[in-house]
Design a protein around this motif. Structure first.
Motif, PDB file in Angstrom:
ATOM      1  N   ALA A  97       0.720  -1.147   0.181  1.00  0.00           N
ATOM      2  CA  ALA A  97       0.032   0.272   0.181  1.00  0.00           C
ATOM      3  C   ALA A  97       1.075   1.052   0.071  1.00  0.00           C
ATOM      4  O   ALA A  97       2.392   1.501   0.314  1.00  0.00           O
ATOM      5  CB  ALA A  97      -1.456  -0.203   1.146  1.00  0.00           C
ATOM      6  N   LEU A 100      -0.032   2.722   5.570  1.00  0.00           N
ATOM      7  CA  LEU A 100      -0.819   1.720   6.916  1.00  0.00           C
ATOM      8  C   LEU A 100      -0.370   2.877   7.739  1.00  0.00           C
ATOM      9  O   LEU A 100       0.815   3.374   7.825  1.00  0.00           O
ATOM     10  CB  LEU A 100       0.158   1.225   6.514  1.00  0.00           C
ATOM     11  CG  LEU A 100      -0.918   0.206   7.669  1.00  0.00           C
ATOM     12  CD1 LEU A 100      -2.378  -0.166   7.660  1.00  0.00           C
ATOM     13  CD2 LEU A 100      -0.213  -1.587   7.950  1.00  0.00           C
ATOM     14  N   ILE A 116      -5.933   2.497   6.179  1.00  0.00           N
ATOM     15  CA  ILE A 116      -5.099   2.957   4.986  1.00  0.00           C
ATOM     16  C   ILE A 116      -5.290   3.244   4.273  1.00  0.00           C
ATOM     17  O   ILE A 116      -6.568   3.842   3.371  1.00  0.00           O
ATOM     18  CB  ILE A 116      -5.152   1.281   4.509  1.00  0.00           C
ATOM     19  CG1 ILE A 116      -4.894   0.135   4.989  1.00  0.00           C
ATOM     20  CG2 ILE A 116      -4.782   0.929   2.786  1.00  0.00           C
ATOM     21  CD1 ILE A 116      -5.634  -1.189   4.202  1.00  0.00           C
ATOM     22  N   GLN A 120      -3.331   0.371  -3.493  1.00  0.00           N
ATOM     23  CA  GLN A 120      -3.708  -0.975  -2.257  1.00  0.00           C
ATOM     24  C   GLN A 120      -3.050  -2.096  -4.096  1.00  0.00           C
ATOM     25  O   GLN A 120      -3.304  -1.594  -5.160  1.00  0.00           O
ATOM     26  CB  GLN A 120      -3.804  -1.432  -1.875  1.00  0.00           C
ATOM     27  CG  GLN A 120      -4.826  -0.896  -0.214  1.00  0.00           C
ATOM     28  CD  GLN A 120      -5.787  -1.536  -0.051  1.00  0.00           C
ATOM     29  OE1 GLN A 120      -5.297  -2.734   0.752  1.00  0.00           O
ATOM     30  NE2 GLN A 120      -6.635  -1.100   0.000  1.00  0.00           N
TER      31      GLN A 120
END
Length: 378
Positions: A97, A100, A116, A120
């Motif tokens: 990602a 985070l 998040i 991703q």
């Protein structure tokens, strides 16, 4: 002339403890909490770095940058470009990602809330056939959150996931897709909102399963405004599923440290695993279904089981199947006559027709009609 020493007792009595005492106690409490926070934050950092430095027997993690902040309300672990890998799993999956954030509660480090930000990317190897193709799924959403609480003795703790306006594109190939993924050569999936809740189903309220014992889990899943492309069912029902909602119990889940979803599924099946669905609702084009029943996987990893369903417009659904040439018109007429009589006997005031949904030997039956073949999940 002699001087009289000051009366210290009177001075002490004159100090305004009622005014300044609570302030001093509060300051001492804040100092103690600050010391505790920094100790807990330091131990959290050490635990994360120690886990990342351990040999990758099951899971390997990494990142470009890592910081701890959040005083005084939480312990916030922020990761830039985090990566989680399972290099030895058959799927050889990898998730990454842009950013985070993991928030721990200082008074309960067993509870973490994840957020998040940005895109991703999920990479995995398809193990369902001999080709062993590598798939890339690029995902973007308006917000993705997860909450996890570890529970003693349970294979998995309490989990909640909430994702808004998700768009996922899947491509196949050995090379990593570009940052601006194309049209999703293998398919596109989108949802206005996805929610998942899972927790151990204790035999008695508040009592988790014993360590090492098989456990059951209560699961609730809901998806709203789901776009599905390149599915066989989409040719009949359309590419927009308005609602998918299910409440179920996952039975006989054994304790496992396996990082492979496929191997975990096989362990679950070997342990007599079943999915008991107590409430299922699907609204997808001509299909308006409510059902309950039990499902598992056969030896070829195809869905197997039976659902007792109630369909709002069975005639409309059958006509859609005939139009898409999934069902022959002759078979449809026979089914509609028979189910019309059954519906009259059932006397359902809502107008729904009660029919069984049977999954057997890789085939899916809707009442008396064969409507689809079922491929192995893996």
């Amino acid at each position: 002339m002699t001087s009289t020493p000051p009366d210290t007792r009177n001075a002490a009595a004159a100090f305004p403890w009622r005014i300044f005492g609570p302030t001093l106690v509060l300051m001492a409490g804040l100092a103690a909490y600050s010391a505790y926070w920094y100790v807990a934050a330091g131990k959290t950092r050490e635990a994360i770095e120690r886990f990342a430095a351990a040999p990758a027997e099951k899971i390997a993690v990494g990142w470009d940058a890592f910081s701890i902040s959040g005083f005084p309300y939480r312990i916030e672990a922020a990761f830039v470009a985090p990566v989680i890998r399972a290099p030895h799993a058959p799927e050889a999956w990898e998730w990454s990602a842009e950013n985070l954030e993991a928030d721990f509660l200082p008074y309960n480090l067993r509870h973490v809330v994840l957020k998040i930000d940005g895109g991703q990317l999920l990479k995995y190897r398809d193990v369902s056939g001999p080709a062993r193709q590598t798939h890339w799924v690029s995902m973007i959403s308006d917000g993705a959150w997860a909450s996890y609480v570890a529970i003693d003795g349970a294979p998995v703790g309490r989990l909640a996931i909430d994702i808004n306006n998700l768009v996922a594109l899947r491509d196949t190939g050995t090379d990593k897709p570009a940052a601006k993924a194309g049209a999703g050569k293998e398919g596109r999936f989108a949802a206005g909102r996805l929610q998942l809740h899972a927790q151990p189903a204790a035999a008695e309220p508040g009592s988790p399963p014993a360590p090492g014992d098989a456990a059951s889990y209560d699961i609730a899943l809901q998806g709203d405004d789901i776009d599905l492309e390149r599915l066989a069912a989409s040719q009949v029902l359309g590419e927009r599923m308005t609602l998918f909602a299910a409440q179920a119990r996952l039975r006989n889940l054994p304790a496992s440290a396996n990082a492979s979803p496929v191997e975990m599924s096989r362990e679950w099946l070997a342990n007599g695993g079943k999915l008991a669905i107590s409430d299922l609702a699907i609204k997808w084009g001509a299909l308006d279904l409510m059902a309950q029943g039990e499902v598992t996987l056969d030896r070829q990893m195809r869905p197997e089981g039976r659902l007792d369903a109630a369909i709002a417009d069975y005639a409309g659904l059958v006509n859609a199947l005939v139009k898409a040439k999934v069902v022959k018109e002759k078979d449809a007429r026979v089914a509609l006559v028979g189910l019309g009589l059954v519906a009259q006997l059932q006397g359902d005031k809502s107008g729904r027709v009660h029919v069984p949904v049977l999954m057997k030997d890789g085939r899916l039956f809707l009442g008396p009609l064969l409507v689809a073949t079922l491929d192995p999940l893996f």
